[in-house]
Design a protein around this motif. Structure first.
Motif, PDB file in Angstrom:
ATOM      1  N   CYS A  78       0.852  -1.192   0.000  1.00 46.51           N
ATOM      2  CA  CYS A  78       0.000   0.000   0.000  1.00 46.51           C
ATOM      3  C   CYS A  78       0.892   1.247   0.000  1.00 46.51           C
ATOM      4  CB  CYS A  78      -0.908  -0.004   1.230  1.00 46.51           C
ATOM      5  SG  CYS A  78      -1.860   1.523   1.402  1.00 46.51           S
TER       6      CYS A  78
ATOM      7  N   CYS B 227      -0.173   3.509   3.441  1.00 45.94           N
ATOM      8  CA  CYS B 227       0.207   3.140   4.813  1.00 45.94           C
ATOM      9  C   CYS B 227       1.409   2.197   4.880  1.00 45.94           C
ATOM     10  CB  CYS B 227      -0.980   2.516   5.553  1.00 45.94           C
ATOM     11  SG  CYS B 227      -1.392   0.852   4.991  1.00 45.94           S
TER      12      CYS B 227
ATOM     13  N   CYS C 118      -6.879   0.775   4.793  1.00 46.16           N
ATOM     14  CA  CYS C 118      -7.152   2.109   4.248  1.00 46.16           C
ATOM     15  C   CYS C 118      -8.538   2.241   3.625  1.00 46.16           C
ATOM     16  CB  CYS C 118      -6.100   2.462   3.196  1.00 46.16           C
ATOM     17  SG  CYS C 118      -4.447   2.689   3.892  1.00 46.16           S
TER      18      CYS C 118
HETATM   19 ZN   LIG Z   1      -3.041   1.031   3.318  1.00 49.57          ZN
END
Ligand SMILES: [Zn+2]
Length: 427
Positions: free
Chosen positions: A8, A11, A26
């Motif tokens: 990701c 994050c 997320c």
């Molecule tokens: Zn994420």
């Protein structure tokens, strides 16, 4: 295979390659958000540097699978090969901005097998899905993804289901579907239906299709789609003699293509194949430009628009673009520009009439965006003239000719005589 994990870009969480859907930390299921689009495929760079031979790679046939080590399919038997990729990078010559000395090049993606760049991301994502055991393929689309997926399913010999949104894409599902697109998808043998319902609910159908049928809903393997988009960047670098252009302009809806291109340039730089990165620019229709709004307001994450103004570019009309594209723009020092229907039509007609390139209106946004950026002095003239600016012409004009019947009048009927013909001012 050199692919290792999904990561990701918001994050940093990593997932195994078999992960389905978005980042679970997320994205909220059923809610449209920029954070639904954050995953990218990671590669073992050390191993690639040791074993990947750039010169050997360039002796392979052109197309997606020329770059097979940089794509996430293990067994070549699963690589669906329709001949996608290997498209031309055309220098503009006669268009005014090019004639004035700007180095402008267009990547003509409409010459892909189903008529759009989607043959790259869908070719890769469908291959991965089948390798992971999917018994059929399904998608939700305003058209071009559906055509690419239906063609890939036909080639692989698996069934396909296409949930086709209206011609207005996600903006207004009350209008008719695009004739050219449903005809093409149907011709490939896919089952096509037009679903009614909000987008969050429609995406929840994806999970049911997967659990009930054992099929792959391609929205759930979106990281593999962006990975296929990398190949466009690889080809551009090769075509420029192992250099990146100064800037790349991408018609942008969800942002997967822009992010995929950026990943491709970054990967080639990390491998030492190119020595600089381009600036990435998104082009969006005025009134559907979530990235322009986000950049101007310095938003941390692009906010969802309250509504979308109707326009001639449904493939790039979304309430919000993916965070991954936003991050790519910020990392590259690029930007986003909004263009009007008039800008896109003028660019579409100029590409056809001056360069012989016929594109879908949404694709012509690439040139319209370059023009906007030149007007706004967003491009460094020295950089523009030396390394060049590339526009991604994402799809072929035959994809939406019927939508433009109000722009181009039917030909006049005349008597079939020289007398009548000679009165027409055609030369
Ligand atoms: Zn994420």
């Amino acid at each position: 295979m050199y692919a290792t994990t999904l990561r990701c870009v918001f994050c940093g969480t990593e997932y195994p390659l078999t992960h389905r859907g978005s980042c679970t930390l997320c994205a909220r299921p059923g809610e449209e958000s920029a954070l639904h689009e954050t995953l990218g495929v990671q590669y073992d760079l050390s191993a690639l540097k040791l074993r990947l031979d750039r010169d050997e790679m360039t002796r392979r046939p052109a197309g997606l699978w020329r770059y097979r080590e940089l794509l996430p399919v293990v067994d070549p038997a699963f690589c669906i090969d329709l001949g996608a990729g290997g498209t031309r990078l055309v220098p503009l010559i006669r268009i005014a901005e090019a004639a004035a000395g700007n180095k402008l090049l267009m990547k003509v993606e409409g010459s892909n097998p189903s008529g759009s760049f989607k043959d790259r991301p869908i070719g890769v994502a469908a291959s991965v899905a089948l390798e992971q055991g999917a018994r059929g393929l399904a998608c939700l689309t305003s058209g071009n993804i559906g055509s690419a997926m239906a063609a890939a399913a036909a080639k692989a010999g698996v069934p396909a289901l296409v949930l086709l949104l209206s011609a207005a894409g996600l903006a207004d599902q009350g209008t008719a579907v695009n004739v050219e697109k449903y005809v093409q998808i149907s011709a490939y043998g896919a089952r096509v239906v037009t679903p009614i319902g909000n987008l969050g609910y429609l995406y929840s159908l994806a999970d049911r299709v997967e659990t009930e049928l054992g099929w792959s809903f391609l929205h759930n393997v979106q990281a593999y789609q962006t990975d296929g988009d990398k190949t466009t960047a690889f080809e551009i670098c090769e075509q420029l003699g192992w250099q990146a252009p100064a800037a790349v302009f991408v018609p942008t809806g969800t942002g997967t293509n822009l992010f995929g291109l950026w990943q491709g340039f970054v990967l080639f730089k990390e491998l030492g194949f190119i020595d600089r990165l381009p600036r990435m620019f998104a082009v969006q229709p005025l009134g559907a430009a979530s990235l322009v709004v986000a950049l101007e307001a310095h938003q941390t994450v692009p906010a969802i628009l309250e509504h979308i103004e109707p326009n001639l570019a449904p493939p790039i009309s979304h309430l919000v673009s993916g965070y991954h594209a936003y991050k790519a723009i910020l990392e590259s020092g690029g930007g986003a520009v909004a263009v009007t229907d008039g800008d896109m039509l003028e660019a579409m007609k100029d590409l056809a009439a001056y360069e012989g390139i016929y594109t879908e209106t949404a694709s012509a946004a690439a040139l319209a965006g370059i023009r906007r950026a030149l007007t706004l002095s967003l491009l460094d003239p020295e950089e523009t003239n030396r390394a060049g600016i590339v526009g991604i012409l994402t799809s072929h004009g035959l994809k939406n000719s019927l939508a433009l019947t109000s722009v181009f009048s039917p030909p006049p009927k005349i008597a079939g005589t020289w007398d009548a013909l000679s009165r027409i001012a055609f030369f």
